[in-house]
Scaffold this motif. Structure first.
Motif, PDB file in Angstrom:
ATOM      1  N   GLN A   1      51.525  39.990  39.674  1.00 21.09           N
ATOM      2  CA  GLN A   1      50.739  38.583  39.913  1.00 21.09           C
ATOM      3  C   GLN A   1      49.411  38.556  39.428  1.00 21.09           C
ATOM      4  N   ARG A   2      48.676  39.740  39.859  1.00 23.23           N
ATOM      5  CA  ARG A   2      47.388  39.870  39.467  1.00 23.23           C
ATOM      6  C   ARG A   2      47.256  40.270  38.055  1.00 23.23           C
ATOM      7  N   TYR A   3      47.917  41.051  37.284  1.00 20.90           N
ATOM      8  CA  TYR A   3      47.625  41.433  36.107  1.00 20.90           C
ATOM      9  C   TYR A   3      48.649  40.830  34.952  1.00 20.90           C
ATOM     10  N   SER A   4      48.160  40.463  33.919  1.00 19.48           N
ATOM     11  CA  SER A   4      49.019  40.117  32.916  1.00 19.48           C
ATOM     12  C   SER A   4      50.036  41.420  32.118  1.00 19.48           C
ATOM     13  N   PRO A   5      51.086  40.941  31.604  1.00 23.91           N
ATOM     14  CA  PRO A   5      51.796  42.051  31.063  1.00 23.91           C
ATOM     15  C   PRO A   5      51.298  43.253  30.126  1.00 23.91           C
TER      16      PRO A   5
ATOM     17  N   LEU B   1      48.381  48.623  30.032  1.00 25.37           N
ATOM     18  CA  LEU B   1      47.305  49.493  29.964  1.00 25.37           C
ATOM     19  C   LEU B   1      46.618  50.244  31.272  1.00 25.37           C
ATOM     20  N   VAL B   2      46.905  49.576  32.518  1.00 21.65           N
ATOM     21  CA  VAL B   2      46.583  50.124  33.706  1.00 21.65           C
ATOM     22  C   VAL B   2      47.524  51.336  33.770  1.00 21.65           C
TER      23      VAL B   2
ATOM     24  N   ALA C   1      41.240  43.948  32.962  1.00 24.00           N
ATOM     25  CA  ALA C   1      42.069  44.550  34.068  1.00 24.00           C
ATOM     26  C   ALA C   1      41.019  45.339  35.066  1.00 24.00           C
ATOM     27  N   MET C   2      40.033  46.207  34.486  1.00 25.33           N
ATOM     28  CA  MET C   2      39.088  46.745  35.106  1.00 25.33           C
ATOM     29  C   MET C   2      38.294  45.994  36.429  1.00 25.33           C
TER      30      MET C   2
END
Length: 215
Positions: free
Chosen positions: A88-92, A97-98, A163-164
């Motif tokens: 939910q926090r990060y896009s696909p 990348l993470v 993302a960072m």
């Protein structure tokens, strides 16, 4: 009567010369023990703050908290721990990348390197320069991982920077592991995303320079 020879000062001096290295050794052992206690306490606090860990179907681990995550941890059984609400926090794309960043940590053996740094910190607890060197080493690990991620996915710099900014900072350090600490060089990392990826000639020149300075 015949006076006794003055041997007491010599005996006391010899006794002190014999015992002071022992006191120094005892002090060093005490410092090693206290530093090991401090680092193990930090490791336990970080692990406890994660809450319940659940293994996912993809082999990753999900925590019930988000501070300091994602992280790569575990010396004998390395694993990637994701924060609560990761999808939910990060896009696909940000998720990709993470995860690439954390997998690079595992591929390079950064957890083992940080374990070695923690061991050196215990042995040389009295040297303030080691603490500075350890911090810079861990920061360089993150910058190097960032650089490799961008080299593989050059068109995702903006998403990687986003993302960072979404990643939570940890309140406790993780001596044996790779995580987002409360003193992470975030500005430096984001600024690095604007730089071009070094080519082979730059890598070779940097390697030769580092080797020359080390010699």
């Amino acid at each position: 009567g015949t006076p006794m020879p003055a041997v007491a000062p010599v005996a006391v001096g010899a006794n002190l010369a014999t015992t002071w290295p022992q006191w120094v050794l005892c002090g060093w052992f005490a410092g090693v023990f206290l530093m090991a206690l401090r680092l193990s306490g930090q490791q336990r606090r970080f692990r406890k703050a994660l809450g319940v860990l659940q293994q996912r179907s993809d082999g990753l681990w999900q925590a019930s908290s988000s501070a300091g995550l994602p992280a790569a941890m575990g010396l004998l059984r390395p694993m990637i721990v994701l924060p609560a609400g990761f999808e939910q926090r990060y896009s696909p794309l940000e998720q990709q990348l993470v995860l690439l960043h954390e997998r690079i940590h595992l591929q390079r053996g950064d957890i083992a390197i940080n374990a070695m740094l923690a061991l050196l910190q215990c042995i040389y607890w009295f040297n303030p320069l080691l603490l500075l060197a350890q911090r810079r080493c861990r920061e360089d690990q993150e910058l190097s991982c960032d650089e490799r991620v961008i080299a593989r996915m050059a068109g995702a710099r903006r998403s990687y920077g986003d993302a960072m900014l979404k990643t939570g900072l940890a309140q406790s350090a993780l001596p044996v592991g790779c995580h987002w600490q409360n003193h992470h060089p975030l500005k430096e990392r984001i600024a690095m995303l604007k730089r071009p990826v070094p080519g082979r000639q730059q890598w070779a020149a940097s390697l030769l320079l580092a080797a020359g300075l080390s010699l």
